[in-house]
Motif scaffolding. Sequence first.
Motif: not given
Length: 420
Positions: A306-317, A270-278, A280-283
């Motif tokens: 799944m990566g918590m920091e990335r999810i929280v970062l996305l959540q902030e957006i 599961i990926t996002t285009d909102k976090l730059g080159s990192q 992948a949010v979960a795999a």
Amino acid sequence: MKIKSIRGFHDILPESIKRWHFVEDAAKRIFELYGFSEIRIPVLEFTDVFSRSLGTTTDIVEKEMYTFTDRDGSSLTLRPEGTAGIVRAYIENSMHAKSSITKLYYTGMMFRHERPQKGRFRGFYQIGAELIGPQEPSSDAELVVMLWRFFEEIELTPFLVLEISSLGDQNCRPQYKEKLVQYFAPQKEELCEDCQRRLQVNPLRILDCKQKRCKEIAANAPSMLDNLCEECETHFNYVKENLLSVGIPFTINPKIVRGLDYYTRTVFEITTDKLGSQNAVAAGGRYDGLVEELGGPATAAVGFAMGMERIVLLQEIALPEGFQKKVDVFIAYLGEEAKKAAFPLAFNLRKKGVSVETDYGSKSLKSQMKRADKLGANFTFIIGEEELKQGVVKVRDMKESKEEDIKFEDIINLSETFQP
RNA sequence: GUGCGUGUAGCUCAGGUUGGUUAGAGCACUGGGUUGUGGUCCCAGGGGUCGCCGGUUCAAAUCCGGUCACGCACCCCA
């Protein structure tokens, strides 16, 4: 030298902890709903646990593990991921004997010595789940569905894409690898240095190389999906059908190659285009050979992390506002007598479930009011000499800017009215 | 591990190219204007080894070298 944290390790401060709780609580709720139980395992394992399960040629094992020698000479490693330790615990505790189906989830810090970047840390939190036992494709599908449901629950799906693929199994993957080598070998000179090496060790990885020329060459390479054996193809089709039946949106990406060697058949990301080159949010994926590889009985399994920091970062957006802590009541007092009266009042209100803040010193009423405002208090109780004399508390509704005297003895009975 | 960029107050950032008295602003914080009333306004105050170490110089936030941290990309991955 000023004292500071280790590079790539970071503090999660109170101002962002509400988001972490929000995400963690949602994960626990959804996972429990699907029948998973939490398991807590050590952060430190014998190095073998990881090197045997992740594959010795993976980057994680080759250059990213925090490995050191214990006092007795044994090699220990801080876990770089969760699955290997779970499987070790599964085997060690003979969990296969207790039930043919084991559903586990975990949270905790993982350690990888990588170059820090946005969304990439050396010490980072993961939440993961493992479904151990069943080999049937409906278990793959259930796990993916559960993961997607979690992301729906925290309202992140508009920013996410689910991709799935199949890596085949012991029967078809070796043949496919052979085909790949045959395809790439004649063009070897044109591949990047890394890919020339990959051709020997792990040709699958050439498929997700980011170098322009490698990409061009890989574009026409045979696809794993066209080379699945009958069993694998049936399995993959069943997973897709299950996902479609509950309306989970996914795309098929035959270029998904997991970084860890233990995967077989279904893999997903599961990926996002909102976090730059990192991105992948979960795999995760299926790893039917791992339990046996680590010395347990031949047992099928699927899992994800799944990566918590990335999810929280996305959540902030996704949701920039709305995670401030609020207080129900702030008690402002004037003078020592009032301060002493405020103490048991706060105690009793909190006992009733009302969140209460007060000052501790003897600040002016004005500054106490300012703090009440900053804390977002719904009500401020004011206790001064006048109120003490009359046995009342002045209750100020902060939103309406209205005040009302309420008798001291009535306050506790009214406690519900102070909570939103 | 590689390349590029950034690093001045708790936070966001001026100043730096043309080295030169006490390094600034906004927000935040504390106090006051209103001797008992917040969110607006006004006034005052506290807070800075100018990331760190070294060099050049009479003099360095400013120039040079190194180092550390962060950011972006590569890489890798959650």
